[in-house]
Design an enzyme around this catalytic site. Sequence first.
Site, PDB file in Angstrom:
ATOM      1  N   GLU B 269       0.891  -1.159   0.000  1.00 58.03           N
ATOM      2  CA  GLU B 269       0.000   0.000   0.000  1.00 58.03           C
ATOM      3  C   GLU B 269       0.927   1.205   0.000  1.00 58.03           C
ATOM      4  O   GLU B 269       1.708   1.388   0.929  1.00 58.03           O
ATOM      5  CB  GLU B 269      -0.895  -0.063   1.242  1.00 58.03           C
ATOM      6  CG  GLU B 269      -2.075   0.867   1.182  1.00 58.03           C
ATOM      7  CD  GLU B 269      -1.971   1.966   2.199  1.00 58.03           C
ATOM      8  OE1 GLU B 269      -1.420   3.031   1.838  1.00 58.03           O
ATOM      9  OE2 GLU B 269      -2.412   1.756   3.337  1.00 58.03           O
ATOM     10  N   CYS B 306      -2.234   8.129   4.817  1.00 58.38           N
ATOM     11  CA  CYS B 306      -2.225   7.730   3.404  1.00 58.38           C
ATOM     12  C   CYS B 306      -3.465   8.254   2.692  1.00 58.38           C
ATOM     13  O   CYS B 306      -3.493   8.329   1.472  1.00 58.38           O
ATOM     14  CB  CYS B 306      -2.119   6.218   3.260  1.00 58.38           C
ATOM     15  SG  CYS B 306      -3.293   5.330   4.274  1.00 58.38           S
TER      16      CYS B 306
END
Lengths: 505, 505
Positions: B269, B306
């Site tokens: 990720e 994120c």
Amino acid sequence: MRLVKKCLPIRLWKATRLVYQRRKMSRRTFCTFNPKENKFNTERYACHTVEEVDQIIDSASSAYSVISSKSNHEINNLLCLIKENLRSIKGKISTVYCKESGLTKERFDTEFKRTIFQLELFSKHVIAPEYISTLEQAKNVNNKSLTKKKIGIGPVLVVGASNFPLAYSTIGGDSVAALAAKNPVIVKAHPFHVGTSSVVFGAIQDAMNTLNFPIGTFSHVVDDGYELGAHIANHSSVKAIGFTGSQNGGEAFLKIAGKRKFPIPVFAEMGSSNPVVLLESAFSEDRKILIDKITNSVCTDSGQFCTKPGLFFIPKNETDEFVGQLKQSIFSFRAEPMLHPNILKEFEKKTARLLETFGTKRFFRSRASIAPKYFPKKSVLHLASDSILEFPFLQEEIFGPHTSVFSYSNHEELIDILNGLNGQLTFSIFGSKEKDGPIIEQLISVGTQKAGRVILNDLPTGVEVSSAMQHGGPYPASSDSRYTAVGTDSIARFQRSVTFQDLSI
Amino acid sequence: MRLVKKCLPIRLWKATRLVYQRRKMSRRTFCTFNPKENKFNTERYACHTVEEVDQIIDSASSAYSVISSKSNHEINNLLCLIKENLRSIKGKISTVYCKESGLTKERFDTEFKRTIFQLELFSKHVIAPEYISTLEQAKNVNNKSLTKKKIGIGPVLVVGASNFPLAYSTIGGDSVAALAAKNPVIVKAHPFHVGTSSVVFGAIQDAMNTLNFPIGTFSHVVDDGYELGAHIANHSSVKAIGFTGSQNGGEAFLKIAGKRKFPIPVFAEMGSSNPVVLLESAFSEDRKILIDKITNSVCTDSGQFCTKPGLFFIPKNETDEFVGQLKQSIFSFRAEPMLHPNILKEFEKKTARLLETFGTKRFFRSRASIAPKYFPKKSVLHLASDSILEFPFLQEEIFGPHTSVFSYSNHEELIDILNGLNGQLTFSIFGSKEKDGPIIEQLISVGTQKAGRVILNDLPTGVEVSSAMQHGGPYPASSDSRYTAVGTDSIARFQRSVTFQDLSI
């Protein structure tokens, strides 16, 4: 034809080059090859240009949103109509299939049936409530409404296998799975059965037109080399690749996909030697039946199956009799050609290495017979099982009518050797819990670690198309052991999920 | 400490090197860093040696078959006991967490709660009938009995993120998912919160011991550099990698995994700029509430998420007022440090580039305040939306308290620009179907193509842990858009299937 230039009679190759040179300024064309008669077929096929391929990819890209919004019933209709269209031109497909592959009419019938069955299974699956229910899940979490939906990943490049000109090619497993997931498909036609592929593509096109699917839903790219396949794999609009073939071929695509600015997933079904372990009790059964079964599994269609059993492990004390009988049975099996000169050449290279390394006392080859010279010579290698440790190349897949028999001294040695094997599509065990005892459990455990399918008392050839099938195993059997290439679960390779938050769509 | 040597006061770095040199023959040690006070913490942590790591991997490898044979109830017990053990040392974790991350006690509480919730959710999930029913499917096809079972993929390397020292680290999403799938876990501890990681690991070890799980079930590797992580990723016994962090970090692991003799899957990720589109109607709502929400989403914990929204698209005629208000609001948000000197340095480098390229009329930065100098300066960039075409680097994630605002002239231009964006974790739209018309549908369609989560009238920060969550999107948001890093579906990253044919097991 670049692909075959080194494995064909010089005369033939020169003739082909001449045609190239004459047409230098125009479109390149090539012929397929008839392996049964060892000569080119007369029909010529024109290669696409890079510009045309770019247009094809653009069409696929535009088609994506249209296909995404199709209902599952519309996808079902498309798959059903493709199936009907194929049925209506079965004879036409059969003729070109046999001429291009060297496979028999009987084999065509089996593979055609499988292809039709696959289309039927997937068409029913996409409208089955059990499948539909997996496509969406909704939850309310901390006052957020979350709806997660599966969507198609985007345009998929499909590169099919030469050994299944129907079932693993143009409208084979990868294409059907990609369509079922609502993705545009770009097939890079296999140059050695491009005629078969073109006829099949015609049936698909007719179905698309009849049902008003956009032209980019399914495309067919013709090239006698690797350039266009690589070009498509590199294109930013292409979002996934399905490949079936050799480890070298699969790794070429993995490399391209991994080096893109934005890498894409590749599912490559590659090499497997499909070990088969025979325990002591297997030899108390009817020996003739066993030998016949093995012979069929090794030799049918010249052993050109990804699940052909290439490594047998047998108890040392059964060795001499077993190998003697197996040799005799395999060598007397009907002679059949290989699919194309490249595969034949690779087979000859690999078996020549065995002969060179182990000599005629260990490597046995069928003698010249009434079969044409350009048919493969069947062969059997027989060694002690620890040879695999010394010569790791013995593990590599040999695609064609060859198998290697390894004799083991005891179960401990057997398990040790098996633990050292690479990833496999299948792992077979002949024996019984009652007669052979706890070794069976140990073998199942090793098989589970090494392979995607563990089989008791049967040979690995014959992959059923079912939701309960796993066709794919740890590397190098396939590039991603989490997916299957066969059965309805194979759709997942070409799907991703999106969560819609507080959207009522 | 190599990782920070270039971003720390020379004096501090020299002191650390001295310790290395003195201990040259013994084990290397290092300290973590307190970003709030801009100094090293006093505790020293010892790096593992390569030999120790090889032993750890061997233990994990041996543990695999033991964990595989555990029942789902036993996995449930393990996850529950880890949860209880963590609860019992909450205070201890809190102290070291705050000291190593610079994050507040309130943030610790939120993240601790999330970590506990995650363990609870997965522990319940593995024994839920709906999950159990997905683990096996059986069919009889052509007289073959096929049973397909999901199994753990094998030992998983987990490389956690510095911005979630609990929830995306040692016993964060990747580790819990890998354990739930019955895999041994090898955590490469994040060097900047290795103290937190060690305390958490202690709680896991206690649970393993109490419940008689083998020692290799969960391992904790300490290193202040990249060598050991790379060594583990390269080891043939390691079968998958879960990574959370920067695009550079993720791509380093993808490269290693892809170059192995037998490549393994990596779920990384990585980067996302999380575009947010404001349509005209959004400005008719309470402006203050909107600005406050955006400010919180951009600035909380120094914007180190994120899912921090890094790209805003707003109608041109709203620009001046909106940007003025947003600047004021962002610049007056409380000052907070960044997680560690490397992240600060990267933030300063990226914002310096914006200043250099676009000057002070376009790039606005908070002035020196009472906050310490080593805290990041918040910033806002304001440009016309077509600048993204001219300067593609504007798309790149800037991890920290910065956001870029792009004004669009009309919807056509807006859609064009958005179509050119890279893959994203999230895509947010502020507007309403009634007031803004069909543009909403167009935006949802673009968002669906670009992102893993599409949000209406909310900001992307705050990722709910749920089976309906998709956290992961097209590259470079994550390395494989077919998987999620958050929610129970994340287990699938670490599972593969095996079909048992004619075996009654």
